[in-house]
Design a protein around this motif. Structure first.
Motif, short mmCIF file in Angstrom:
data_model
loop_
_atom_site.label_atom_id
_atom_site.label_comp_id
_atom_site.label_asym_id
_atom_site.label_seq_id
_atom_site.Cartn_x
_atom_site.Cartn_y
_atom_site.Cartn_z
N TYR A 47 9.43 -1.89 -3.01
CA TYR A 47 8.65 -2.77 -3.88
C TYR A 47 8.08 -1.98 -5.06
O TYR A 47 8.15 -2.43 -6.21
CB TYR A 47 7.53 -3.44 -3.09
N GLN A 48 7.52 -0.82 -4.77
CA GLN A 48 6.94 -0.01 -5.84
C GLN A 48 8.02 0.46 -6.82
O GLN A 48 7.79 0.54 -8.02
CB GLN A 48 6.20 1.19 -5.24
N ASP A 52 0.81 -1.22 0.00
CA ASP A 52 0.00 0.00 0.00
C ASP A 52 0.84 1.27 0.00
O ASP A 52 0.31 2.38 -0.13
CB ASP A 52 -0.93 0.02 1.22
N THR A 53 2.16 1.12 0.16
CA THR A 53 3.03 2.29 0.16
C THR A 53 2.99 2.99 -1.20
O THR A 53 3.02 2.34 -2.25
CB THR A 53 4.49 1.89 0.47
N GLU A 54 2.92 4.30 -1.17
CA GLU A 54 2.84 5.06 -2.42
C GLU A 54 4.22 5.13 -3.10
O GLU A 54 5.24 5.32 -2.43
CB GLU A 54 2.35 6.48 -2.12
N PHE A 55 4.25 4.96 -4.41
CA PHE A 55 5.49 5.08 -5.17
C PHE A 55 5.90 6.55 -5.23
O PHE A 55 5.13 7.40 -5.64
CB PHE A 55 5.29 4.52 -6.59
N LYS A 56 7.11 6.82 -4.81
CA LYS A 56 7.59 8.20 -4.74
C LYS A 56 8.18 8.71 -6.05
O LYS A 56 8.58 9.87 -6.14
CB LYS A 56 8.66 8.32 -3.63
#
Length: 482
Positions: free
Chosen positions: A321-322, A241-245
């Motif tokens: 991961y992203q 769920d972490t947003e790709f920066k």
């Protein structure tokens, strides 16, 4: 092999052993513990052996001298497990993987980590929220026996029936506690550092191996009985769920070669890793190279300067991961590969290319030999990279070979449950002879005695001032100058 450096290391080791013996004989237990820690660090950093009989015998003697008699009264509460995490990181490593599985198996967890990890583990805290888990801390800044007493008290307060050791190769306080629990609770040692030296041959009833390489080393070199070993591969815990920066550079029309991890893993005498990066950038003009990791090497700095606009470095990313999902290929470090980074790449569906240095790179993936990710020469790897970057169908075909090469989260949980209940899993890694000569040569070539002594000259080792006085004085003078 650098024989002069080996002689220096051997002399340092003999000196430390003499000091440990005298400290134990005279009852100076704190000094003995500190000497054991710095001697263990010496053998870990130089990495010329996997175990040491003398240090293990000293640990046994010190365990008897520092034993808490109250341990014999521990009743062992049912379904209560103490997980001792001496690393205290958040998403790096295996703590999350084991904690999630133990929660799924219905255990009450006593999670013990270093005091410096307090309020710095948001993902672990989120995982544990709403469960019966109790978080406890030990202060690694304390002297060894005070740290040991703190952990002993935590164990006495909660009386677990099962304990897991997941810590540093020379965590003397933690190891002493686990040794003292022999015959009282079920003890499991997670062998994360399977390629290097560690102390703790009598600190557990079972040692969890994640691949055949570590299992083979434990049987053939650490002198552990096969019946003590549990085979259980791991998977990378991914916070999807972490947003790709995003990237700080333009990627339009470009292919991205990503690499990362501890930079010491990229260093050998010939500069092989950096020569390979240079070649790949020269031969593939639409290629961008990105490295993620702390610190810097002279070789990496040269690459960044010589390929400005095409080579970049960033610190470790929480959206790893992203980020992996948005690259083209992952290139492993050399001569030492990164196991978790390899698994992250596979989880993201990306090829983790490995320039093979020696057998230590084997067993990171299930059925690794069938995945066609290892190369015996830089020429073979570079030629394949050209084809992978120019032929999308070929790239997708190769990526498809990665399917089912990681254990699933559910399977890991089930197999961990079997390990706790039965002392074994459904996995049975092959045991064979591995060639580790080149790996040991790399470690000793990189080893720096002055740097090692400087790292040992810390506050908690102040009782060793007479042994490390030169390093303590140099550090003090350095602070005055700065």
């Amino acid at each position: 092999m650098n024989t002069d450096k080996q002689k220096t290391i051997n002399a340092e080791y003999d000196r430390y052993c003499g000091e440990i013996e005298r400290a134990i004989q005279t009852g100076r237990t704190e000094r003995a513990a500190a000497m054991l820690s710095v001697c263990g660090e010496l053998l870990y950093e130089s990495n010329q052996s996997y175990t040491d009989d003398r240090l293990e015998s000293y640990m046994e003697a010190l365990s008897e001298l520092t034993n808490d008699d109250r341990f014999s009264g521990i009743k062992g509460k049912e379904k209560t497990v103490l997980f001792y995490d001496g690393f205290g990181t958040d998403t790096r490593g295996l703590a999350l993987v084991y904690l999630k599985a133990l929660i799924g198996l219905g255990y009450k967890i006593i999670y013990v980590s270093p005091l410096h990890s307090r309020d710095k583990q948001p993902v672990i805290d989120s995982l544990l929220a709403g469960t019966e888990t109790v978080k406890e801390y030990v202060d690694f800044r304390h002297q060894y026996l005070k740290q040991q007493e703190g952990l002993q008290q935590i164990i006495l307060n909660h009386e677990p029936s099962i304990v897991f050791y997941y810590s540093l190769p020379n965590d003397i306080a933690g190891l002493l506690c686990f040794m003292q629990l022999k015959g009282i609770v079920k003890r499991y040692f997670i062998n994360l550092t399977d390629h290097a030296f560690w102390i703790g041959r009598d600190a557990a009833d079972h040692y969890i191996e994640f691949r055949g390489y570590g299992k083979s080393v434990s049987i053939q070199h650490r002198k552990l009985g096969k019946e003590k070993l549990i085979d259980l591969p791991f998977y990378p815990y991914i916070h999807k769920d972490t947003e790709f920066k995003g990237f700080d550079f333009n990627t339009e029309g470009k292919k991205i070669l990503f690499s990362g991890g501890a930079l010491y893993k990229t260093i050998d005498e010939k500069g092989t890793y950096y020569k390979l990066i240079t070649r790949l950038l020269d031969e593939n003009k639409d290629l961008i190279f990105l490295y993620a990791g702390y610190g810097m090497t002279d070789e990496l700095d040269k690459v960044l300067k010589n390929y400005e606009g095409r080579a970049y470095k960033v610190d470790e990313r929480k959206d790893l991961y992203q980020l992996m999902k948005n690259i083209t290929l992952y290139l492993n470090t050399y001569p030492i590969i990164g196991g978790l980074m390899t698994q992250y790449a596979v989880a993201a569906g990306k090829l983790p290319l490995i320039l093979k240095f020696d057998d230590e790179c084997e067993g990171i993936l299930i059925g690794q030999g069938e995945r066609k990710i290892e190369y015996s020469s830089a020429d073979a790897l570079a030629e394949d990279v050209q084809k992978l970057l120019s032929d999308d169908d070929y790239l997708r075909k190769r990526e498809k070979l990665l399917e089912n090469s990681l254990i699933t989260e559910r399977e890991f949980e089930n197999q961990l449950g079997k390990a706790i209940k039965n002392g074994y899993t459904d996995f049975d890694f092959e045991v064979k002879e591995y060639d580790d000569l080149r790996l040991r040569e790399t470690y000793i070539d990189r080893f720096d005695m002055d740097e090692y002594r400087n790292n040992a000259a810390i506050k908690r080792n102040a009782c060793l001032f007479d042994i490390l006085s030169g390093s303590y004085i140099k550090k003090a003078l350095g602070r005055m100058v700065n």
